[in-house]
Design an enzyme around this catalytic site. Structure first.
Site, short mmCIF file in Angstrom:
data_model
loop_
_atom_site.label_atom_id
_atom_site.label_comp_id
_atom_site.label_asym_id
_atom_site.label_seq_id
_atom_site.Cartn_x
_atom_site.Cartn_y
_atom_site.Cartn_z
N GLU A 1 -15.81 14.82 11.28
CA GLU A 1 -14.62 14.57 12.10
C GLU A 1 -14.83 15.31 13.41
O GLU A 1 -14.82 16.54 13.44
CB GLU A 1 -13.38 15.07 11.38
CG GLU A 1 -13.04 14.21 10.18
CD GLU A 1 -12.03 14.86 9.25
OE1 GLU A 1 -11.24 15.69 9.72
OE2 GLU A 1 -12.07 14.54 8.05
N ASP B 1 -2.11 22.45 14.48
CA ASP B 1 -3.25 23.33 14.24
C ASP B 1 -2.89 24.80 14.29
O ASP B 1 -2.04 25.23 15.07
CB ASP B 1 -4.35 23.05 15.27
CG ASP B 1 -5.10 21.77 14.94
OD1 ASP B 1 -5.67 21.71 13.83
OD2 ASP B 1 -5.08 20.84 15.76
#
Lengths: 406, 264
Positions: free
Chosen positions: B49, B60
């Protein structure tokens, strides 16, 4: 002049205002926004909830606040009569409390006792800390580190009220980063936590909920003006950062086609990238903090740096309903720069004995110019969204820099 | 069936458990990305990814936030990430997915993205702030270019929504192990197992689990209930603390090999 009500039917079932709005959030938050949507739909039609909210607004926040005729400011402007909707007289000194009372009453109803909020200038943080204290709830406020310095008095006020202020050290260390951090907290503590968002931004249903809790500004203004003059004002002016005071003021006037609506953004130090926060005037559509709206962004789609003398307007996004009102042309958006806002602050202070918040001073400056171009029998209403006490340190430093001592 | 789906299927049917590694493009700088991808491939990753950095990555944790900030400061963009992907996939069979937030992709233009991603042999895309209700036209555009859009499911996702995700899925379901942001965790709660069991009872698609996976032991326990694991922050942290690019490549190579062995 009443017409069919197209505006009040929005957002649609997907949370969209035209192509703007929506729910651009991680999957983890989908249950939370759905739960909120459902709880709000129930509360909205619950007479008990509405009665309790009305009573809090009256007995705790001090509503209704006056619509003050600014005679000397009008004389100075040399045209239309200027009126001030006095949100500065609310408890905690700004319009923010209207929304926080509504949201925390909703949180109470949903059984959530941990409240998180973001704040820029500190006004929403102070309002949230205040109402959380009143309701006996835990309160955590995320605030950009740069803003904790610019607005240290508000940090102290929040702490005195029992809230925990978390300085945010990521990104530009201002309001947008505080929103990011609040969302990260929400993602992590989603079962127990209510995110009390401070403006008409974020994923659906927030832009609708915050507007509905703020629309009392426009409803009172409309009624007060009608009672006094038997007609409506020709123009209504409000400052726009995220856009909650403006949305609350404009919403009840949207179908009154003869009332011109003006949103005033922060022109900062000038039109160059990074020097202003005029999102609707200079930005373009994009996705930030859960909604599709106008954004200040770079050519690569990164969120752009913004600047305004007022911490409360220092935000690269804007509420999606404003984006829609811009595209439909119902509201005219313009900007006023830092120096003009300071001028607006001095002008209102010296003509009316009312020190406005720097945010509201943007609207004052524009409205005075606008009134000067209008006829004497016409009227302009300014949403005076907050008082200027919080800005005294900032303004003192700026005026000292100009060498002004009078 | 998309290309990504058939690749995954083949491995799963042969009894393999999959390992996907997340790497922020352009971290710590643009020159590091190709050697690091090479190390991940040689270490035994099943796919990659490639993170397209965003200034405001709200799903995140601190590690990927900092990596994104550094990559942006070094000039990374959607266009450059696509170029890196093109160079890597020109020499390797390993499928590469692009992972990033919606705004930089929208600004790039969805149609233009689909065309250029197809040219760069991008197998799929993961966009955490584009849930099913906002992704209909995006998914159509990508699918027309042979690119899968991967949806996430989290422990609080309802049965009805899992069925919706299952219906839209054309590669695999990305299971978020815990409610929270990305980042290594020492252990995962018991509810993670429950969630994975529930998820697998509702979808026939492969399930890969990510967020918080940091050690071989955690990875091994998770693949009892999933088709594979996804690791990001731990790899970024290894790179960040390495004294140089060669050391970073050696470390991630060894780490990937350790995890892949543990789940085999």
């Amino acid at each position: 002049m009443q017409t069919i009500r197209p505006a009040s039917s929005l957002p649609d079932a997907q949370g969209k205002f035209g192509r703007f709005g929506g729910k651009f959030v991680p999957e983890i938050l989908i249950p939370a926004v759905s739960e909120l949507e459902q709880a709000y739909e129930e509360a909205r039609s619950d007479a008990g909830f509405q009665t309790e909210l009305r009573e809090l607004l009256r007995e705790y926040a001090g509503r209704p606040n006056p619509l003050t005729h600014a005679e000397r400011l009008s004389e100075h402007a040399g045209g239309a009569q200027i009126y001030l909707k006095r949100e500065d007289l609310n408890h905690t000194g700004a319009h923010k409390i209207n929304n926080v009372l509504g949201q925390l009453l909703l949180a109470k109803r949903m059984g959530k006792k941990r409240i998180i909020a973001e704040t820029g200038a500190g006004q929403h943080g102070v309002a949230t800390a205040t109402v959380a204290a009143r309701f006996g709830m835990e309160c955590i406020v995320y605030m950009g580190e740069e803003d904790t310095v610019r607005q240290r008095l508000n940090v102290f006020r929040m702490q005195l009220l029992g809230a925990r202020v978390v300085p945010v050290t990521t990104g530009s260390r201002t309001l947008k980063d505080a929103v990011n951090e609040a969302i990260r907290d929400w993602v992590t503590n989603v079962e127990t936590t209510f995110y009390c968002i401070g403006s008409v931004v974020g994923p659906h249903p927030y832009p609708m909920i915050v507007r509905d809790f703020q629309k009392i500004i426009g409803e009172e203004t409309r009624q007060q003006f009608l009672e006094r003059h038997g007609r409506l004002p020709e123009a209504v002016v409000a400052c726009v950062g995220g856009g909650s005071n403006a949305m609350g003021m404009f919403y009840p006037f949207l179908e009154d086609e003869d009332v011109q609506l003006f949103g005033v953004e922060a022109g900062g130090r000038g039109p160059q990238p990074g020097e202003h926060a005029a999102t609707l005037s200079a930005g373009e559509p994009g996705i930030l903090h859960g909604a599709l709206s106008y954004l200040i962004q770079t050519g690569d789609g990164q969120i752009g740096e913004v600047h305004s003398v007022s911490a409360g307007l220092d935000y690269p996004g804007v509420g999606p309903e404003h984006a829609w009102l811009k595209e439909t042309g119902r509201v005219e958006y313009t900007s006023v720069n830092d120096a003009e806002a300071l001028e607006g602050m001095k002008l209102l202070s010296r003509t009316e004995g009312i020190i406005p918040a720097l945010e509201s001073a943007h609207a004052v400056y524009f409205a005075a110019k606008l009134a000067g171009r209008m006829a004497g029998e016409q009227a302009v209403v300014i949403c005076l969204s907050g008082r200027g006490d919080k800005d005294m340190e900032t303004v003192a430093a700026l005026l000292a820099g100009e060498g002004e001592h009078d | 069936m998309t290309e990504l789906r058939s690749l995954l299927q083949k491995k799963i049917q042969s009894g393999e458990k999959l390992l996907s590694i997340y790497l922020t493009a352009g971290f710590p700088d643009a020159e590091a990305t190709l050697p690091l991808l090479q190390a991940l491939a040689e270490g035994g990753a099943d796919f990659i990814e490639l993170g397209v950095p965003f200034s405001d990555p709200l799903a995140d944790g601190p590690v990927i936030q900092a990596a994104s900030t550094q990559a942006l400061a070094a000039g990374m963009s959607v266009e450059k990430a696509l170029q890196l992907c093109d160079r890597f996939t020109g020499e390797h069979e390993l499928p590469v997915l692009l992972m990033g937030y919606a705004n930089p992709f929208m600004k790039f233009g969805w149609q233009r993205l689909a065309e250029q991603a197809q040219q760069a042999r991008v197998a799929g895309m993961i966009i955490p702030d584009l849930p099913p209700e906002e992704s209909e036209t995006v998914q159509e555009t990508l699918r027309a270019a042979g690119i899968s859009l991967v949806f996430l499911a989290s422990p609080n996702t309802s049965e009805a929504r899992i069925r919706l995700i299952d219906r839209l899925c054309d590669a695999f379901v990305y299971a978020v192990s815990v409610t929270g942001v990305t980042g290594a965790r020492d252990s995962l709660p018991a509810q993670t197992t429950e969630f994975l069991q529930r998820l697998r009872s509702l979808t026939e698609h492969p399930v890969l689990v990510g967020f918080g996976v940091s050690s071989a032991a955690t990875a091994r326990s998770l693949v009892a209930h999933a088709d594979g694991v996804i690791i990001g922050s731990s790899v970024i942290e290894l790179i960040r603390t390495a004294p140089g690019l060669d050391a970073a490549c050696e470390r991630v190579h060894a780490f990937v090999r350790e995890i892949k062995t543990a789940i085999s």
